[in-house]
Write a protein that holds these residues in place. Structure first.
Motif, short mmCIF file in Angstrom:
data_model
loop_
_atom_site.label_atom_id
_atom_site.label_comp_id
_atom_site.label_asym_id
_atom_site.label_seq_id
_atom_site.Cartn_x
_atom_site.Cartn_y
_atom_site.Cartn_z
N VAL A 70 35.67 -26.87 -24.69
CA VAL A 70 35.25 -27.47 -25.94
C VAL A 70 33.74 -27.70 -25.92
N THR A 71 33.23 -28.17 -24.79
CA THR A 71 31.80 -28.49 -24.73
C THR A 71 30.96 -27.36 -24.15
N VAL A 72 31.38 -26.80 -23.00
CA VAL A 72 30.57 -25.78 -22.32
C VAL A 72 31.45 -24.63 -21.84
N ARG A 93 27.46 -19.79 -20.37
CA ARG A 93 27.29 -18.36 -20.68
C ARG A 93 28.63 -17.77 -21.13
N ARG A 94 28.55 -16.86 -22.08
CA ARG A 94 29.74 -16.14 -22.52
C ARG A 94 29.71 -14.70 -22.03
#
Length: 133
Positions: A70-72, A93-94
């Motif tokens: 939810v956050t990171v 990072r995604r």
């Protein structure tokens, strides 16, 4: 090369090396090559990593997982060097351009064990060209 008690070095018998290659599985041959590459690059074998020590590791990317939070978000890369797998985790990072399964990476950071698996959070890394390893 083999070192004998007299201090002399000799080349290993090529037939013995061929015999070893014929009796090992493809998976074991690939693992042996990865281990040799890692040592040649001056990296610490993953089965010798010490908790809370800074280490440089290298190996082949086996899998990439995005753990959405939810956050990171967290991008997790499973890196294999022939002896063991380590998780490289980039928080926030995604994706990372160029990092994909099959690529060879070298990474440096502080090792921590998470659920018994060696992990480096936000490591410094470089993609190693295929001919360099």
């Amino acid at each position: 090369m083999a070192v004998h008690s007299t201090g002399e070095t000799r080349q290993r018998n090529p037939l013995a090396r061929l015999g070893e290659r014929l009796t090992k599985s493809v998976t074991q041959l690939e693992a042996d090559e990865l281990k040799e590459d890692s040592v040649r690059m001056g990296c610490t074998p993953m089965n010798e990593l010490v908790d809370r020590e800074v280490a440089t590791v290298s190996g082949t990317v086996r899998a990439i997982t995005l753990r959405p939070r939810v956050t990171v978000p967290a991008l997790v890369v499973d890196l294999y060097d022939g002896s063991r797998t380590i998780n490289l985790v980039w928080l926030g990072r995604r994706t990372i351009g160029g990092v994909e399964p099959g690529r060879y990476l070298r990474a440096t950071g502080r090792v921590t064990y998470t659920r018994g698996v060696p992990t480096i959070f936000n490591p410094a890394y470089e993609i190693v060209p295929p001919r360099a390893h």
